[in-house]
Every structure is written in C-alpha cells, then in structure tokens.
Design a protein around this motif. Structure first.
Motif, PDB file in Angstrom:
ATOM      1  N   SER A 135       0.859  -1.186   0.000  1.00 36.48           N
ATOM      2  CA  SER A 135       0.000   0.000   0.000  1.00 36.48           C
ATOM      3  C   SER A 135       0.895   1.236   0.000  1.00 36.48           C
ATOM      4  O   SER A 135       1.975   1.229   0.610  1.00 36.48           O
ATOM      5  N   ILE A 136       0.459   2.307  -0.651  1.00 33.90           N
ATOM      6  CA  ILE A 136       1.195   3.563  -0.692  1.00 33.90           C
ATOM      7  C   ILE A 136       0.463   4.586   0.175  1.00 33.90           C
ATOM      8  O   ILE A 136      -0.746   4.780   0.034  1.00 33.90           O
ATOM      9  N   THR A 137       1.187   5.242   1.063  1.00 33.11           N
ATOM     10  CA  THR A 137       0.576   6.245   1.940  1.00 33.11           C
ATOM     11  C   THR A 137       0.269   7.523   1.166  1.00 33.11           C
ATOM     12  O   THR A 137       0.866   7.804   0.121  1.00 33.11           O
ATOM     13  N   ASN A 138      -0.663   8.314   1.710  1.00 36.84           N
ATOM     14  CA  ASN A 138      -0.878   9.655   1.160  1.00 36.84           C
ATOM     15  C   ASN A 138       0.023  10.642   1.897  1.00 36.84           C
ATOM     16  O   ASN A 138       0.866  10.248   2.711  1.00 36.84           O
ATOM     17  N   SER A 139      -0.135  11.927   1.626  1.00 37.84           N
ATOM     18  CA  SER A 139       0.750  12.929   2.230  1.00 37.84           C
ATOM     19  C   SER A 139       0.558  13.042   3.738  1.00 37.84           C
ATOM     20  O   SER A 139       1.408  13.604   4.431  1.00 37.84           O
ATOM     21  N   SER A 140      -0.541  12.507   4.260  1.00 36.37           N
ATOM     22  CA  SER A 140      -0.791  12.517   5.704  1.00 36.37           C
ATOM     23  C   SER A 140      -0.364  11.216   6.370  1.00 36.37           C
ATOM     24  O   SER A 140      -0.652  10.986   7.547  1.00 36.37           O
ATOM     25  N   GLY A 141       0.300  10.347   5.613  1.00 36.12           N
ATOM     26  CA  GLY A 141       0.776   9.086   6.165  1.00 36.12           C
ATOM     27  C   GLY A 141      -0.286   8.007   6.262  1.00 36.12           C
ATOM     28  O   GLY A 141      -0.016   6.929   6.816  1.00 36.12           O
ATOM     29  N   GLU A 142      -1.466   8.246   5.715  1.00 35.04           N
ATOM     30  CA  GLU A 142      -2.554   7.288   5.838  1.00 35.04           C
ATOM     31  C   GLU A 142      -2.428   6.181   4.784  1.00 35.04           C
ATOM     32  O   GLU A 142      -2.039   6.429   3.644  1.00 35.04           O
ATOM     33  N   PHE A 143      -2.781   4.965   5.184  1.00 32.87           N
ATOM     34  CA  PHE A 143      -2.750   3.825   4.263  1.00 32.87           C
ATOM     35  C   PHE A 143      -3.870   2.867   4.634  1.00 32.87           C
ATOM     36  O   PHE A 143      -4.396   2.878   5.757  1.00 32.87           O
ATOM     37  N   THR A 144      -4.240   2.003   3.688  1.00 30.15           N
ATOM     38  CA  THR A 144      -5.320   1.049   3.904  1.00 30.15           C
ATOM     39  C   THR A 144      -4.987  -0.278   3.227  1.00 30.15           C
ATOM     40  O   THR A 144      -4.483  -0.302   2.100  1.00 30.15           O
ATOM     41  N   PHE A 145      -5.280  -1.366   3.942  1.00 32.75           N
ATOM     42  CA  PHE A 145      -5.290  -2.707   3.350  1.00 32.75           C
ATOM     43  C   PHE A 145      -6.731  -3.205   3.423  1.00 32.75           C
ATOM     44  O   PHE A 145      -7.211  -3.603   4.496  1.00 32.75           O
ATOM     45  N   PRO A 146      -7.465  -3.162   2.314  1.00 35.57           N
ATOM     46  CA  PRO A 146      -8.878  -3.587   2.320  1.00 35.57           C
ATOM     47  C   PRO A 146      -9.002  -5.094   2.132  1.00 35.57           C
ATOM     48  O   PRO A 146      -8.022  -5.791   1.826  1.00 35.57           O
ATOM     49  N   ASP A 147     -10.210  -5.588   2.312  1.00 32.72           N
ATOM     50  CA  ASP A 147     -10.559  -6.978   1.976  1.00 32.72           C
ATOM     51  C   ASP A 147      -9.678  -7.995   2.706  1.00 32.72           C
ATOM     52  O   ASP A 147      -9.218  -8.976   2.116  1.00 32.72           O
ATOM     53  N   MET A 148      -9.452  -7.766   3.995  1.00 36.59           N
ATOM     54  CA  MET A 148      -8.597  -8.651   4.764  1.00 36.59           C
ATOM     55  C   MET A 148      -9.401  -9.719   5.492  1.00 36.59           C
ATOM     56  O   MET A 148     -10.480  -9.460   6.030  1.00 36.59           O
ATOM     57  N   LYS A 149      -8.850 -10.934   5.521  1.00 35.32           N
ATOM     58  CA  LYS A 149      -9.452 -12.022   6.275  1.00 35.32           C
ATOM     59  C   LYS A 149      -8.973 -11.964   7.732  1.00 35.32           C
ATOM     60  O   LYS A 149      -7.940 -11.348   8.029  1.00 35.32           O
ATOM     61  N   PRO A 150      -9.676 -12.600   8.652  1.00 33.43           N
ATOM     62  CA  PRO A 150      -9.168 -12.698  10.019  1.00 33.43           C
ATOM     63  C   PRO A 150      -7.806 -13.391  10.038  1.00 33.43           C
ATOM     64  O   PRO A 150      -7.580 -14.371   9.321  1.00 33.43           O
ATOM     65  N   GLY A 151      -6.898 -12.877  10.827  1.00 30.53           N
ATOM     66  CA  GLY A 151      -5.557 -13.432  10.899  1.00 30.53           C
ATOM     67  C   GLY A 151      -4.573 -12.426  11.452  1.00 30.53           C
ATOM     68  O   GLY A 151      -4.901 -11.268  11.704  1.00 30.53           O
ATOM     69  N   LYS A 152      -3.335 -12.882  11.617  1.00 32.01           N
ATOM     70  CA  LYS A 152      -2.274 -12.030  12.137  1.00 32.01           C
ATOM     71  C   LYS A 152      -1.341 -11.638  10.991  1.00 32.01           C
ATOM     72  O   LYS A 152      -0.955 -12.482  10.178  1.00 32.01           O
ATOM     73  N   TYR A 153      -0.984 -10.350  10.961  1.00 33.52           N
ATOM     74  CA  TYR A 153      -0.176  -9.822   9.867  1.00 33.52           C
ATOM     75  C   TYR A 153       0.958  -8.958  10.417  1.00 33.52           C
ATOM     76  O   TYR A 153       0.871  -8.414  11.521  1.00 33.52           O
ATOM     77  N   TYR A 154       1.992  -8.846   9.595  1.00 38.13           N
ATOM     78  CA  TYR A 154       3.141  -7.991   9.920  1.00 38.13           C
ATOM     79  C   TYR A 154       3.245  -6.925   8.847  1.00 38.13           C
ATOM     80  O   TYR A 154       3.235  -7.239   7.652  1.00 38.13           O
ATOM     81  N   ILE A 155       3.308  -5.651   9.246  1.00 43.37           N
ATOM     82  CA  ILE A 155       3.427  -4.558   8.285  1.00 43.37           C
ATOM     83  C   ILE A 155       4.652  -3.722   8.617  1.00 43.37           C
ATOM     84  O   ILE A 155       5.020  -3.575   9.798  1.00 43.37           O
ATOM     85  N   TYR A 156       5.279  -3.195   7.583  1.00 39.17           N
ATOM     86  CA  TYR A 156       6.459  -2.361   7.809  1.00 39.17           C
ATOM     87  C   TYR A 156       6.639  -1.365   6.675  1.00 39.17           C
ATOM     88  O   TYR A 156       6.083  -1.510   5.583  1.00 39.17           O
ATOM     89  N   GLY A 157       7.444  -0.353   6.933  1.00 40.46           N
ATOM     90  CA  GLY A 157       7.811   0.653   5.930  1.00 40.46           C
ATOM     91  C   GLY A 157       9.033   1.405   6.408  1.00 40.46           C
ATOM     92  O   GLY A 157       9.389   1.362   7.598  1.00 40.46           O
ATOM     93  N   THR A 158       9.692   2.097   5.502  1.00 42.41           N
ATOM     94  CA  THR A 158      10.865   2.908   5.838  1.00 42.41           C
ATOM     95  C   THR A 158      10.568   4.360   5.530  1.00 42.41           C
ATOM     96  O   THR A 158      10.211   4.701   4.402  1.00 42.41           O
ATOM     97  N   LEU A 159      10.711   5.207   6.528  1.00 39.02           N
ATOM     98  CA  LEU A 159      10.398   6.630   6.411  1.00 39.02           C
ATOM     99  C   LEU A 159      11.682   7.450   6.432  1.00 39.02           C
ATOM    100  O   LEU A 159      12.408   7.463   7.420  1.00 39.02           O
ATOM    101  N   GLY A 160      11.971   8.108   5.320  1.00 35.91           N
ATOM    102  CA  GLY A 160      13.106   9.016   5.257  1.00 35.91           C
ATOM    103  C   GLY A 160      12.652  10.458   5.413  1.00 35.91           C
ATOM    104  O   GLY A 160      11.603  10.834   4.891  1.00 35.91           O
ATOM    105  N   TYR A 161      13.407  11.252   6.139  1.00 35.29           N
ATOM    106  CA  TYR A 161      13.017  12.647   6.356  1.00 35.29           C
ATOM    107  C   TYR A 161      14.252  13.491   6.626  1.00 35.29           C
ATOM    108  O   TYR A 161      15.341  12.974   6.932  1.00 35.29           O
ATOM    109  N   THR A 162      14.080  14.799   6.497  1.00 34.28           N
ATOM    110  CA  THR A 162      15.150  15.760   6.741  1.00 34.28           C
ATOM    111  C   THR A 162      14.737  16.705   7.862  1.00 34.28           C
ATOM    112  O   THR A 162      13.637  17.256   7.832  1.00 34.28           O
TER     113      THR A 162
END
Length: 216
Positions: A135-162
């Motif tokens: 998923s790609i975030t918007n400028s406010s950092g928001e993201f969505t994974f739709p249509d998910m089944k019950p279960g356990k998931y791991y999510i990650y991302g790398t944020l670069g900033y100045t």
C-alpha cells in the motif's frame, strides 16, 4: 585502399573493446570478494505457499493506519520529542504471519545471525517474499489494506526525512570605548537526513472488522 585500411583498423580496435574478458576495477573486485564471503541464513522449515495464499485471500475486514515518526530532538537520551513527521508516499508492505514468517522474524531479530557488520544476513525465500500486499501512503501518512481475512499480519515501511536545525556561528569580535569586548554571531541553518524503520504486528480478529493502527 585507404578506406579499406581504416576500416580494418577500426574493426580491430572495436574487437579489443568487446573482448571476452574485461578486467574489473579494483573497487568492483573488492565488492565481489565481499559478496563471496557473505553468509546467508534462511528459515529451516518449508514455506507453505497454500497457507500464505489462503491468508491473503479476499475477506471483509480492513486495516487502516497512519505511518509517522518523531524527530530525535533530545541529544542526551535520544528521545523522539519533536512534532510528528508523517510518511508521505512511502510503500507499506504486509506479510501474513505464517509459521515460516515467525521463524524468519526470530532469526532476523537475532543479531548473532543477522549482522551486516559480520557479513551475515537473514533472508526469506523468493517464494515467501512473493506472498505479500503493498500500500502507498498519502501525504498525511494514511494507508489502507482492504478486503482482509481474520488473521495475524506484519506490516512495515521505511520513512526518510530531513530535519532542519538552527545555530549561531561566531563571526568576530569588537571593542567598545569602555574597553569591553562584544562577540558577534550570525544565525544559520543546517540539515540532517534520517531514516526510520517502522514495523507493527496487527491482528484482524473477526471477518468484517476494521482495525485502526499507528505504524511508528
């Protein structure tokens, strides 16, 4: 005759450029030797592609989140006390937490096994890395994974900033008529590039549940 000779010289020179072996530069040799000494560790158990595919099948749930960090403004303790820095247009990746992934994650967190300074790396198999969602975030950092089944998931991302800092640079001194000295300073700005690895385990407990998370 003259043009035939020139053509022959050109073809001969061109064949030298396209020789069977080109000696690599010294830095490239060092990189190849370093790569040859790498130790790659994979999970021991077999990856179950059917189980992973089933976990990523269409469901009715949803994972909604916001990805952000805070600048480390406290130099003594390394605390993140600055304002929120939202992840603008970064890729957030989701993996199903299968037994294979659990073993991989434990190995990856073990610095005696996953230590780039010692040229040892923990990796997932190519098959395991294919079973993921992005998923790609918007400028406010928001993201969505739709249509998910019950279960356990791991999510990650790398944020670069100045981060922008301000300071005062000494530019000289002057003396007044009373014998006192005055020091002069000029304000200036300097910048520091940083990168934060954001990760989170999240569980969808029931079909149709909307789970709100903070990836930080």
């Amino acid at each position: 005759m003259k043009y035939t000779l020139l053509l022959g010289i050109f073809l001969c020179f061109n064949s030298l450029i396209e020789a069977q072996y080109v000696e690599p530069e010294k830095k490239d040799k060092e990189a190849m030797l370093k790569k040859q000494n790498e130790k790659i560790i994979y999970p021991k158990q077999q990856f179950d592609s059917i189980a992973a595919k089933n976990m990523l099948a269409m469901g009715k749930g949803k994972i909604k989140g916001v990805a952000f960090t805070r600048a480390r403004e406290n130099k003594n303790f390394g605390l993140k006390t600055g304002e929120k820095i939202f992840a603008n247009k970064i890729k957030v990746i989701l993996f199903p937490v299968t037994p294979y992934f659990e073993e991989y994650y434990a190995l990856w967190k073990d610095k005696s096994k996953n230590n780039p300074k010692k040229n040892t790396y923990v990796l997932m198999s190519n098959d395991a890395t294919r079973y993921r969602l992005e998923s790609i975030t918007n400028s406010s950092g928001e993201f969505t994974f739709p249509d998910m089944k019950p279960g356990k998931y791991y999510i990650y991302g790398t944020l670069g900033y100045t981060t922008t800092y301000t300071g005062n640079q000494y530019t000289g001194s002057g003396y007044n008529g009373y014998g006192g000295r005055t020091d002069y300073y000029t304000p200036y700005e300097y910048y520091k590039d940083s990168s934060e690895f954001l990760e989170l385990f999240v569980e969808v407990k029931s079909d149709g549940e909307v789970v709100n998370v903070k990836l930080r």
